[in-house]
Scaffold this motif. Sequence first.
Motif, mmCIF file in Angstrom:
data_model
loop_
_atom_site.group_PDB
_atom_site.id
_atom_site.type_symbol
_atom_site.label_atom_id
_atom_site.label_comp_id
_atom_site.label_asym_id
_atom_site.label_seq_id
_atom_site.Cartn_x
_atom_site.Cartn_y
_atom_site.Cartn_z
ATOM 1 N N LEU A 21 25.023 -29.586 -9.033
ATOM 2 C CA LEU A 21 25.826 -30.112 -7.921
ATOM 3 C C LEU A 21 26.930 -29.136 -7.539
ATOM 4 N N HIS A 22 27.533 -28.508 -8.537
ATOM 5 C CA HIS A 22 28.613 -27.559 -8.258
ATOM 6 C C HIS A 22 28.112 -26.364 -7.449
ATOM 7 N N GLN A 23 26.893 -25.953 -7.717
ATOM 8 C CA GLN A 23 26.336 -24.801 -7.010
ATOM 9 C C GLN A 23 25.965 -25.112 -5.567
ATOM 10 N N HIS A 24 25.839 -26.395 -5.234
ATOM 11 C CA HIS A 24 25.348 -26.778 -3.910
ATOM 12 C C HIS A 24 26.294 -27.777 -3.242
ATOM 13 N N PRO A 25 27.529 -27.359 -2.959
ATOM 14 C CA PRO A 25 28.501 -28.282 -2.369
ATOM 15 C C PRO A 25 28.200 -28.565 -0.904
ATOM 16 N N GLU A 26 28.508 -29.782 -0.486
ATOM 17 C CA GLU A 26 28.344 -30.186 0.910
ATOM 18 C C GLU A 26 29.577 -30.959 1.347
ATOM 19 N N LEU A 27 29.875 -30.919 2.641
ATOM 20 C CA LEU A 27 31.114 -31.486 3.169
ATOM 21 C C LEU A 27 30.882 -32.820 3.868
ATOM 22 N N GLU A 28 31.907 -33.646 3.800
ATOM 23 C CA GLU A 28 32.030 -34.871 4.593
ATOM 24 C C GLU A 28 30.763 -35.728 4.507
ATOM 25 N N PHE A 29 30.180 -36.079 5.656
ATOM 26 C CA PHE A 29 28.996 -36.933 5.675
ATOM 27 C C PHE A 29 27.685 -36.158 5.528
ATOM 28 N N GLU A 30 27.763 -34.826 5.443
ATOM 29 C CA GLU A 30 26.552 -33.990 5.424
ATOM 30 C C GLU A 30 26.083 -33.701 4.003
ATOM 31 N N CYS A 31 26.025 -34.716 3.177
ATOM 32 C CA CYS A 31 25.674 -34.537 1.764
ATOM 33 C C CYS A 31 24.177 -34.770 1.533
ATOM 34 N N HIS A 32 23.344 -34.111 2.318
ATOM 35 C CA HIS A 32 21.903 -34.355 2.291
ATOM 36 C C HIS A 32 21.259 -33.899 0.982
ATOM 37 N N GLN A 33 21.522 -32.637 0.557
ATOM 38 C CA GLN A 33 20.949 -32.149 -0.693
ATOM 39 C C GLN A 33 21.484 -32.922 -1.883
ATOM 40 N N THR A 34 22.760 -33.231 -1.836
ATOM 41 C CA THR A 34 23.380 -33.994 -2.920
ATOM 42 C C THR A 34 22.708 -35.351 -3.056
ATOM 43 N N ALA A 35 22.519 -36.037 -1.918
ATOM 44 C CA ALA A 35 21.883 -37.349 -1.946
ATOM 45 C C ALA A 35 20.455 -37.264 -2.462
ATOM 46 N N ALA A 36 19.724 -36.222 -2.054
ATOM 47 C CA ALA A 36 18.350 -36.061 -2.520
ATOM 48 C C ALA A 36 18.309 -35.850 -4.028
ATOM 49 N N PHE A 37 19.226 -35.030 -4.549
ATOM 50 C CA PHE A 37 19.289 -34.785 -5.984
ATOM 51 C C PHE A 37 19.589 -36.081 -6.730
ATOM 52 N N ILE A 38 20.551 -36.844 -6.243
ATOM 53 C CA ILE A 38 20.915 -38.107 -6.885
ATOM 54 C C ILE A 38 19.721 -39.059 -6.897
ATOM 55 N N GLN A 39 19.036 -39.175 -5.774
ATOM 56 C CA GLN A 39 17.891 -40.086 -5.716
ATOM 57 C C GLN A 39 16.781 -39.668 -6.674
ATOM 58 N N ASP A 40 16.543 -38.376 -6.804
ATOM 59 C CA ASP A 40 15.535 -37.902 -7.755
ATOM 60 C C ASP A 40 15.896 -38.319 -9.180
ATOM 61 N N ARG A 41 17.167 -38.153 -9.550
ATOM 62 C CA ARG A 41 17.576 -38.541 -10.895
ATOM 63 C C ARG A 41 17.461 -40.061 -11.077
ATOM 64 N N LEU A 42 17.847 -40.825 -10.070
ATOM 65 C CA LEU A 42 17.791 -42.281 -10.179
ATOM 66 C C LEU A 42 16.354 -42.768 -10.341
ATOM 67 N N ARG A 43 15.418 -42.142 -9.634
ATOM 68 C CA ARG A 43 14.011 -42.518 -9.776
ATOM 69 C C ARG A 43 13.522 -42.222 -11.196
ATOM 70 N N GLU A 44 13.910 -41.058 -11.722
ATOM 71 C CA GLU A 44 13.513 -40.704 -13.085
ATOM 72 C C GLU A 44 14.048 -41.721 -14.098
ATOM 73 N N MET A 45 15.240 -42.229 -13.835
ATOM 74 C CA MET A 45 15.860 -43.187 -14.761
ATOM 75 C C MET A 45 15.222 -44.571 -14.678
ATOM 76 N N GLY A 46 14.667 -44.893 -13.525
ATOM 77 C CA GLY A 46 14.039 -46.195 -13.359
ATOM 78 C C GLY A 46 14.961 -47.270 -12.842
ATOM 79 N N VAL A 47 15.907 -46.899 -11.967
ATOM 80 C CA VAL A 47 16.716 -47.945 -11.337
ATOM 81 C C VAL A 47 15.790 -48.853 -10.533
ATOM 82 N N ASP A 48 16.240 -50.071 -10.282
ATOM 83 C CA ASP A 48 15.378 -51.067 -9.655
ATOM 84 C C ASP A 48 15.295 -50.926 -8.142
ATOM 85 N N GLU A 49 16.372 -50.482 -7.511
ATOM 86 C CA GLU A 49 16.377 -50.342 -6.059
ATOM 87 C C GLU A 49 17.192 -49.107 -5.690
#
Length: 389
Positions: A21-49
């Motif tokens: 995350l530190h290597q790929h900073p994004e500003l304001e509402f444009e956190c597209h890569q950050t959001a994609a990374f978070i969603q990938d981790r959440l899927r791996e963990m098995g969150v329900d929604e």
Amino acid sequence: MPVLNRIADFAEEMKGWRHHLHQHPELEFECHQTAAFIQDRLREMGVDEIHPGIAKTGIVAIINGQGDGPTIGLRADMDALPIVEATGADYASTVPGKMHACGHDGHVTMLLGAAKYLCETRRFAGRVALLFQPAEEDGGGGQVMVQEGVMDRFNVTEVYGIHNAPGLPFGHFHTNPGPLMASVDTAFVYITGRGGHGATPHECVDPVVAVVAMVQAVQTIIPRNVYALDEAVISVTQIHTGTASNIIPEEAMFCATIRCFNPEVRKLLKKRIYEIVEGHAMAFNCTARIDYDWGYPATVNHPDQAHFAGLVAAEVSGEGAVLTDAPREMGSEDFSYMLEARPGAYLFLGTGPGAGLHHPAYDFNDEAAPIGASFFARLVERALPLAAK
């Protein structure tokens, strides 16, 4: 330091998340890569929604516990700052002119760590809503998420957040049962006169003397209009005018940041700034325009939730490492909007010595991430206990 054992087991994995995350900073509402990374981790963990696209790039993820119960919201901000990094770290920002200079990469990591633990154990009754929020630094992403209905849509009953605090002792928590951080407003004042030659000021209307007088007068508002025990700050941070040594300019401007805790004081400060600017403009035969940005409200903890959060923090770090009557400070936070919408509390987590927030050499202390994750996890287990069998 009683970090939960399972979280300690994957602390190195958390460090890897944070460095990415530190290597790929994004500003304001444009956190597209950050959001994609978070969603990938959440899927791996098995969150329900997973519910993406809230406040453009924000995410709400749901973890179900064992049985029915209320929903606890846990928030992490995701955005970075427009600063050129000077840490020299081998995982430094790869994006020129952008860096995680406020530790939001660490905040996301703490919440992901708690999510991994809670998905594995599910030792709670009810639900957890993980709130990954963009645009804390600029744009008020917390307000947008509330306006888009996350509290009602996901039936959030209480909400909690953490901010890292360089300079506070490592692993210590600070909070209080009321106003913790100030509201923030910004006044941009534009003054128009009549320019001309510096040798003939009588033929001009000089905005320079007007702006100087206005700035001096604005500095009298706090000591002469605000009760001494109602903390408030007005800081003039910019003055711009002029182009040459022998020309009286046509225009001048100044900018001020305005901070306080009391909503009535907040209204008073705005009123007095308008009165002073308009009165001085008339006195100096200028015209003036004010763009007043009504910003984030004060971050006000709810007493019961702040007390509860302090007890949980003491479980993680020890009673001697938790200050529950910490002094309030003049910084601001858009978590304030979430606390206006639901009961909850905000805490600072000490990360030890190091460069301060928003400094080019700042870097989040990775050793603090398991502590923050453990706090979030224990808070859920304490707030949503399983029924005794």
